[in-house]
Design an enzyme around this catalytic site. Structure first.
Site, mmCIF file in Angstrom:
data_model
loop_
_atom_site.group_PDB
_atom_site.id
_atom_site.type_symbol
_atom_site.label_atom_id
_atom_site.label_comp_id
_atom_site.label_asym_id
_atom_site.label_seq_id
_atom_site.Cartn_x
_atom_site.Cartn_y
_atom_site.Cartn_z
ATOM 1 C CG HIS A 1 13.484 -55.517 2.140
ATOM 2 N ND1 HIS A 1 12.726 -55.117 3.217
ATOM 3 C CD2 HIS A 1 14.737 -55.666 2.644
ATOM 4 C CE1 HIS A 1 13.476 -55.045 4.300
ATOM 5 N NE2 HIS A 1 14.712 -55.373 3.973
ATOM 6 C CG HIS B 1 19.600 -53.465 3.280
ATOM 7 N ND1 HIS B 1 19.285 -52.552 4.264
ATOM 8 C CD2 HIS B 1 18.712 -54.481 3.420
ATOM 9 C CE1 HIS B 1 18.269 -53.004 4.981
ATOM 10 N NE2 HIS B 1 17.889 -54.176 4.487
ATOM 11 C CE LYS C 1 23.136 -52.307 6.680
ATOM 12 N NZ LYS C 1 21.737 -51.921 6.465
ATOM 13 C CG HIS D 1 14.310 -53.514 8.328
ATOM 14 N ND1 HIS D 1 14.220 -52.499 7.412
ATOM 15 C CD2 HIS D 1 15.217 -54.393 7.835
ATOM 16 C CE1 HIS D 1 15.054 -52.743 6.418
ATOM 17 N NE2 HIS D 1 15.667 -53.881 6.640
ATOM 18 C CD GLU E 1 16.383 -59.096 9.981
ATOM 19 O OE1 GLU E 1 16.278 -57.853 10.030
ATOM 20 O OE2 GLU E 1 17.195 -59.680 9.242
ATOM 21 C CG ASP F 1 17.340 -58.367 3.612
ATOM 22 O OD1 ASP F 1 17.333 -57.129 3.599
ATOM 23 O OD2 ASP F 1 17.289 -59.025 4.662
ATOM 24 C CG ASN F 2 21.294 -57.081 4.086
ATOM 25 O OD1 ASN F 2 20.193 -57.390 4.524
ATOM 26 N ND2 ASN F 2 21.909 -55.976 4.419
HETATM 27 O O1 LIG Z 1 18.165 -57.523 7.545
HETATM 28 C C1 LIG Z 1 18.576 -56.424 7.806
HETATM 29 C C2 LIG Z 1 18.192 -55.683 8.942
HETATM 30 C C3 LIG Z 1 18.702 -54.478 9.149
HETATM 31 N N1 LIG Z 1 19.595 -53.986 8.277
HETATM 32 C C4 LIG Z 1 19.968 -54.693 7.202
HETATM 33 O O2 LIG Z 1 20.777 -54.253 6.402
HETATM 34 N N2 LIG Z 1 19.441 -55.883 6.983
#
Ligand SMILES: O=c1cc[nH]c(=O)[nH]1
Length: 439
Positions: free
Chosen positions: A80, A82, A85, A231, A234, A331-332
């Protein structure tokens, strides 16, 4: 000569002797385990694992490297992320460090800056980083509000092809589920996902018509043969609990694809009986849960001037005990949702051990960044060491859990197809042209 790093034999067929393996990430080999660690010799031939043998029993005539009890893991799975981003922090920080601040900063950046060249350069930077750290399978979410969905999926498909021998890539389209009834947008999104072999993602909220929206989602996924990765919840708001509705929707729609959910933070704020009912439903529906401990710890329960009371993570142990497939992931990375991170599964694992208490015992914990996420992503050929699989391995100087978890393991060796790779990390300076204000 120092015991580490070992001198790797330059030969088609060789043996790594005296290795320490996390048993949970090894198939077809049994030996007495201590804290889930077993000793073995690994025979490698033409880039593949030929055999896993009891330590000290490999044929002596083959070229050998004595690992002197060093740990050897399979390459990691980061399920998971991104990538679209990643690394925008320097040009678009999150001034509040919270979830609304992240949403706002990302929207502004995406609308102003995410053309194909920008997305491609940042994604490629992340892939180089993950590869150098030892990851071989990544699923990314892609922000998929129009017109970004087409831009990002096309870039993603190019990079998936370019990187296919180094990192296997999957992508899920992230969109707010309230857009599912938009007849100009949603069919086009589905078309984009199908064209590029992606998954349907999305973000759920406590809408009054949540069940109807979920039915539309499951029907669209079913009609188009798509798996789902959402998602979910959260937030620390205990009134928010869409997870149970998702599990019920999967059962109600008799959905046969896979469903994965990420975050599920508010589950940890529920009363015991409410949480148990949800967990039982998730287990019954066969939904997999991925926890994102670093990002959750960063974003959740953040209020300026207050010390956080909650860790932000889901009920990981309770879900696992109920038979739910559970994993952790990055994650990010260096974006408004998480200011830090380097797509390093060792960091994710180390932090997850601390944040979720994956220790005492650690016996099977290595599964959370290896075998289990590989299985959830439908790649049982990844995240394990087994005869016949490519020798995609990560060698550490650490010999025990205490040694492994106390240092960043920056001196690890990453082996792909039986050969050590160049582990140089890309230089942040490479991103400088993307961080300047556009003319
Ligand atoms: O944790 C998250 C939730 C939405 N979008 C993201 O990039 N990260």
């Amino acid at each position: 000569m120092p015991a580490y790093p070992p001198r790797l034999p330059v030969a088609d067929r060789f043996v790594l002797t005296n290795a320490t393996l996390p048993a949970v990430s090894v198939d077809g080999f049994a030996a007495p385990a201590r804290e889930g660690l077993v000793s073995a010799d690994l025979m490698i031939s033409s880039g593949r694992i030929e055999a896993i043998l009891p330590a000290g029993t490999a044929p002596a005539e083959l070229p050998q490297a004595d690992l002197n009890r060093s740990m050897v893991w399979p390459c990691f799975v980061d399920m998971h992320t991104h990538l679209d981003k990643g690394h925008i922090w320097e040009r678009r920080p999150n001034p509040t460090g919270d979830f609304p601040g992240a949403l706002d900063a990302v929207r502004t950046d995406r609308e102003a800056r995410w053309n194909a060249d920008d997305v491609r350069a940042r994604m490629a930077f992340s892939l180089k980083t993950a590869y150098a750290h030892g990851t071989s399978l990544i699923r990314t979410h892609l922000d998929s509000l129009a017109p970004q969905h087409r831009i990002s999926f096309e870039v993603f498909a190019d990079l998936r092809e370019e990187w296919k021998d180094r990192i296997a890539l999957q992508a899920a389209a992230l969109f707010p589920l309230d857009m599912i009834t938009d007849e100009a947008y949603f069919p086009d999104l589905i078309d984009t996902i199908v064209t590029h072999g992606g998954l349907i993602g999305g973000l759920t909220q406590m809408w009054p018509d949540l069940d109807q929206r979920l039915d539309l989602l499951f029907r669209a996924a079913s009609d188009n043969g798509l798996d789902i990765d959402l998602h979910v919840d959260e937030t620390q708001d205990k009134e928010v609990l869409t997870l149970k509705a998702i599990a019920e929707a999967k059962l109600r729609n008799r959905f046969e694809g896979t469903v994965t959910v990420g975050h599920c933070c508010s589950l940890a704020r529920q009363d015991e009986d409410v949480a148990k009912q949800t967990i039982d439903k998730v287990a019954e529906a066969g939904i997999a849960v991925v926890s994102l401990p670093m990002c959750n710890m960063y974003l959740q329960d953040r209020h300026h001037g207050f010390t956080p009371r909650y860790r932000g993570v889901t009920l990981f142990h309770e879900l696992a005990a109920a038979g739910v497939a559970t994993a952790v992931s990055s994650d990010n990375t260096r974006d408004p949702f998480y200011a830090y991170g380097d797509l390093d599964a060792v960091e994710v694992f180390r932090e997850a051990v601390r944040i979720i208490h994956l220790d005492h015992p650690l016996d099977t914990s290595a599964r959370v960044v290896t075998r289990t996420p590989a299985d959830i992503l439908g790649r049982p050929d990844k995240g394990r060491i087994a005869a016949g699989l490519p020798a995609d391995l990560v060698l550490f100087s650490a010999r025990s859990w205490s040694e492994f978890l106390s240092r960043p393991q920056a001196d690890r060796i990453v082996m792909r197809n039986g050969m050590g790779i160049d582990r140089s990390l890309p230089d942040y300076r490479d991103l400088d042209p993307l961080m300047r204000d556009p003319d």
